[in-house]
Design a protein around this motif. Structure first.
Motif, PDB file in Angstrom:
ATOM      1  N   SER A  11       0.825  -1.212   0.000  1.00 17.27           N
ATOM      2  CA  SER A  11       0.000   0.000   0.000  1.00 17.27           C
ATOM      3  C   SER A  11       0.857   1.260   0.000  1.00 17.27           C
ATOM      4  O   SER A  11       2.069   1.209   0.218  1.00 17.27           O
ATOM      5  N   ASP A  12       0.205   2.372  -0.189  1.00 13.89           N
ATOM      6  CA  ASP A  12       0.832   3.674   0.032  1.00 13.89           C
ATOM      7  C   ASP A  12       1.002   3.871   1.535  1.00 13.89           C
ATOM      8  O   ASP A  12       0.378   3.185   2.342  1.00 13.89           O
ATOM      9  N   TRP A  13       1.813   4.863   1.912  1.00  9.07           N
ATOM     10  CA  TRP A  13       2.028   5.183   3.321  1.00  9.07           C
ATOM     11  C   TRP A  13       0.853   5.975   3.878  1.00  9.07           C
ATOM     12  O   TRP A  13       0.240   6.773   3.172  1.00  9.07           O
ATOM     13  N   VAL A  14       0.563   5.754   5.166  1.00  5.01           N
ATOM     14  CA  VAL A  14      -0.490   6.466   5.891  1.00  5.01           C
ATOM     15  C   VAL A  14       0.097   6.923   7.227  1.00  5.01           C
ATOM     16  O   VAL A  14       0.756   6.134   7.917  1.00  5.01           O
ATOM     17  N   GLU A  15      -0.141   8.179   7.590  1.00  3.28           N
ATOM     18  CA  GLU A  15       0.339   8.683   8.876  1.00  3.28           C
ATOM     19  C   GLU A  15      -0.645   8.307   9.988  1.00  3.28           C
ATOM     20  O   GLU A  15      -1.853   8.468   9.841  1.00  3.28           O
ATOM     21  N   VAL A  16      -0.103   7.819  11.081  1.00  4.46           N
ATOM     22  CA  VAL A  16      -0.902   7.521  12.268  1.00  4.46           C
ATOM     23  C   VAL A  16      -0.776   8.738  13.187  1.00  4.46           C
ATOM     24  O   VAL A  16       0.264   8.949  13.811  1.00  4.46           O
ATOM     25  N   THR A  17      -1.814   9.538  13.227  1.00  5.44           N
ATOM     26  CA  THR A  17      -1.783  10.796  13.968  1.00  5.44           C
ATOM     27  C   THR A  17      -2.280  10.614  15.403  1.00  5.44           C
ATOM     28  O   THR A  17      -2.971   9.639  15.711  1.00  5.44           O
ATOM     29  N   GLN A  18      -1.959  11.581  16.244  1.00  5.68           N
ATOM     30  CA  GLN A  18      -2.479  11.547  17.608  1.00  5.68           C
ATOM     31  C   GLN A  18      -3.997  11.656  17.596  1.00  5.68           C
ATOM     32  O   GLN A  18      -4.670  11.038  18.416  1.00  5.68           O
ATOM     33  N   ALA A  19      -4.548  12.415  16.649  1.00  6.95           N
ATOM     34  CA  ALA A  19      -6.010  12.522  16.549  1.00  6.95           C
ATOM     35  C   ALA A  19      -6.636  11.150  16.282  1.00  6.95           C
ATOM     36  O   ALA A  19      -7.672  10.810  16.866  1.00  6.95           O
ATOM     37  N   MET A  20      -6.020  10.332  15.411  1.00  8.99           N
ATOM     38  CA  MET A  20      -6.529   8.977  15.155  1.00  8.99           C
ATOM     39  C   MET A  20      -6.486   8.147  16.431  1.00  8.99           C
ATOM     40  O   MET A  20      -7.441   7.432  16.755  1.00  8.99           O
ATOM     41  N   ILE A  21      -5.378   8.240  17.143  1.00  8.76           N
ATOM     42  CA  ILE A  21      -5.210   7.475  18.381  1.00  8.76           C
ATOM     43  C   ILE A  21      -6.256   7.902  19.406  1.00  8.76           C
ATOM     44  O   ILE A  21      -6.893   7.055  20.051  1.00  8.76           O
ATOM     45  N   ASP A  22      -6.456   9.205  19.550  1.00 10.66           N
ATOM     46  CA  ASP A  22      -7.447   9.718  20.502  1.00 10.66           C
ATOM     47  C   ASP A  22      -8.859   9.274  20.133  1.00 10.66           C
ATOM     48  O   ASP A  22      -9.654   8.902  21.009  1.00 10.66           O
ATOM     49  N   GLN A  23      -9.183   9.311  18.841  1.00 10.19           N
ATOM     50  CA  GLN A  23     -10.510   8.872  18.402  1.00 10.19           C
ATOM     51  C   GLN A  23     -10.707   7.388  18.663  1.00 10.19           C
ATOM     52  O   GLN A  23     -11.797   6.960  19.059  1.00 10.19           O
ATOM     53  N   PHE A  24      -9.665   6.594  18.457  1.00 10.85           N
ATOM     54  CA  PHE A  24      -9.757   5.158  18.738  1.00 10.85           C
ATOM     55  C   PHE A  24      -9.957   4.931  20.233  1.00 10.85           C
ATOM     56  O   PHE A  24     -10.759   4.082  20.640  1.00 10.85           O
ATOM     57  N   ALA A  25      -9.263   5.703  21.065  1.00  8.91           N
ATOM     58  CA  ALA A  25      -9.432   5.596  22.516  1.00  8.91           C
ATOM     59  C   ALA A  25     -10.872   5.905  22.907  1.00  8.91           C
ATOM     60  O   ALA A  25     -11.466   5.213  23.738  1.00  8.91           O
ATOM     61  N   GLU A  26     -11.451   6.941  22.303  1.00  5.60           N
ATOM     62  CA  GLU A  26     -12.850   7.292  22.587  1.00  5.60           C
ATOM     63  C   GLU A  26     -13.795   6.171  22.163  1.00  5.60           C
ATOM     64  O   GLU A  26     -14.719   5.826  22.887  1.00  5.60           O
ATOM     65  N   ALA A  27     -13.548   5.610  20.985  1.00  5.42           N
ATOM     66  CA  ALA A  27     -14.438   4.574  20.461  1.00  5.42           C
ATOM     67  C   ALA A  27     -14.378   3.285  21.278  1.00  5.42           C
ATOM     68  O   ALA A  27     -15.384   2.598  21.418  1.00  5.42           O
ATOM     69  N   THR A  28     -13.200   2.978  21.829  1.00  4.20           N
ATOM     70  CA  THR A  28     -13.027   1.694  22.508  1.00  4.20           C
ATOM     71  C   THR A  28     -13.012   1.795  24.032  1.00  4.20           C
ATOM     72  O   THR A  28     -13.083   0.770  24.711  1.00  4.20           O
ATOM     73  N   GLY A  29     -12.878   3.007  24.544  1.00  8.62           N
ATOM     74  CA  GLY A  29     -12.783   3.173  25.990  1.00  8.62           C
ATOM     75  C   GLY A  29     -11.407   2.853  26.547  1.00  8.62           C
ATOM     76  O   GLY A  29     -11.226   2.805  27.759  1.00  8.62           O
ATOM     77  N   ASP A  30     -10.421   2.643  25.685  1.00  4.60           N
ATOM     78  CA  ASP A  30      -9.056   2.339  26.122  1.00  4.60           C
ATOM     79  C   ASP A  30      -8.264   3.644  26.172  1.00  4.60           C
ATOM     80  O   ASP A  30      -7.710   4.096  25.177  1.00  4.60           O
ATOM     81  N   HIS A  31      -8.229   4.248  27.344  1.00  2.19           N
ATOM     82  CA  HIS A  31      -7.574   5.546  27.536  1.00  2.19           C
ATOM     83  C   HIS A  31      -6.249   5.408  28.278  1.00  2.19           C
ATOM     84  O   HIS A  31      -5.830   6.346  28.961  1.00  2.19           O
ATOM     85  N   GLN A  32      -5.601   4.257  28.165  1.00  4.86           N
ATOM     86  CA  GLN A  32      -4.321   4.080  28.844  1.00  4.86           C
ATOM     87  C   GLN A  32      -3.377   5.219  28.454  1.00  4.86           C
ATOM     88  O   GLN A  32      -3.291   5.604  27.278  1.00  4.86           O
ATOM     89  N   PHE A  33      -2.643   5.741  29.419  1.00 10.22           N
ATOM     90  CA  PHE A  33      -1.838   6.941  29.203  1.00 10.22           C
ATOM     91  C   PHE A  33      -0.815   6.804  28.080  1.00 10.22           C
ATOM     92  O   PHE A  33      -0.469   7.789  27.435  1.00 10.22           O
ATOM     93  N   ILE A  34      -0.318   5.599  27.813  1.00 13.63           N
ATOM     94  CA  ILE A  34       0.678   5.448  26.742  1.00 13.63           C
ATOM     95  C   ILE A  34       0.098   5.783  25.369  1.00 13.63           C
ATOM     96  O   ILE A  34       0.851   6.010  24.426  1.00 13.63           O
ATOM     97  N   HIS A  35      -1.224   5.854  25.294  1.00 18.97           N
ATOM     98  CA  HIS A  35      -1.881   6.215  24.041  1.00 18.97           C
ATOM     99  C   HIS A  35      -2.302   7.686  24.003  1.00 18.97           C
ATOM    100  O   HIS A  35      -2.251   8.300  22.938  1.00 18.97           O
ATOM    101  N   VAL A  36      -2.726   8.232  25.133  1.00 17.75           N
ATOM    102  CA  VAL A  36      -3.414   9.537  25.091  1.00 17.75           C
ATOM    103  C   VAL A  36      -2.761  10.648  25.913  1.00 17.75           C
ATOM    104  O   VAL A  36      -3.224  11.784  25.851  1.00 17.75           O
ATOM    105  N   ASP A  37      -1.704  10.357  26.655  1.00 20.07           N
ATOM    106  CA  ASP A  37      -1.065  11.390  27.481  1.00 20.07           C
ATOM    107  C   ASP A  37       0.389  11.569  27.045  1.00 20.07           C
ATOM    108  O   ASP A  37       1.286  10.861  27.518  1.00 20.07           O
ATOM    109  N   PRO A  38       0.648  12.525  26.140  1.00 15.69           N
ATOM    110  CA  PRO A  38       2.001  12.695  25.609  1.00 15.69           C
ATOM    111  C   PRO A  38       3.058  12.977  26.679  1.00 15.69           C
ATOM    112  O   PRO A  38       4.194  12.511  26.560  1.00 15.69           O
ATOM    113  N   VAL A  39       2.708  13.695  27.736  1.00 17.72           N
ATOM    114  CA  VAL A  39       3.680  14.036  28.777  1.00 17.72           C
ATOM    115  C   VAL A  39       4.110  12.784  29.536  1.00 17.72           C
ATOM    116  O   VAL A  39       5.304  12.504  29.688  1.00 17.72           O
ATOM    117  N   ARG A  40       3.153  12.000  30.011  1.00 17.57           N
ATOM    118  CA  ARG A  40       3.486  10.761  30.733  1.00 17.57           C
ATOM    119  C   ARG A  40       4.119   9.728  29.813  1.00 17.57           C
ATOM    120  O   ARG A  40       5.063   9.037  30.195  1.00 17.57           O
TER     121      ARG A  40
END
Length: 144
Positions: A11-40
């Motif tokens: 395939s062509d390349w696709v960027e995995v953005t923080q917005a995609m990660i955050d939306q996936f966290a919202e959809a699945t309820g998986d808000h573990q900090f390694i996905h959604v908290d850049p500082v931690r």
């Protein structure tokens, strides 16, 4: 499709953005900090936020759609996921990374008239990394 068994499509390349990660966290309820908290997440061995493994796996349809001239069943009406024989998450995908899919058709057979089953090897590569993000053997059914 049978002529495509053993061939690999990329395939062509696709960027995995923080917005995609955050939306996936919202959809699945998986808000573990390694996905959604850049500082931690910056304080972990990952050095920043990473995509959920299941987000990376769920990129399969998007990456598949970005394969130029991919072999497809001409009269297909729909395709559905049937399951996986194996899935291995090998390397985390850092936010902002670009990924691409490698697809190798392993088998294609008619199960019933107009219902086909295909098994593919699916690999997600991370740009600039030697080791892939994941490798899966995935089964789909296609209806014509």
């Amino acid at each position: 499709m049978k002529e495509s068994i053993g061939t690999e499509q990329v395939s062509d390349w696709v960027e995995v953005t923080q917005a995609m990660i955050d939306q996936f966290a919202e959809a699945t309820g998986d808000h573990q900090f390694i996905h959604v908290d850049p500082v931690r997440a910056a304080q972990t061995p990952f050095g920043g936020t990473i995509a959920h493994g299941f987000l990376t796996l769920s990129l399969m349809p998007l990456l598949s759609s970005k394969v130029p001239n991919a072999p497809r069943l001409a009269n297909a009406k729909m395709g559905v996921n049937y399951g996986g024989n194996k899935v291995r998450f090998l390397t985390p995908v850092r936010s902002g990374s670009r990924v691409r899919g490698r697809f190798k058709l392993l088998s294609f057979e008619e199960k019933r008239p107009g219902q086909f089953q295909q098994t593919s090897e699916f690999t997600v590569e991370i740009e600039g990394q030697d080791k892939p993000a994941l490798i899966a053997e995935w089964i789909s059914q296609v209806f014509a």
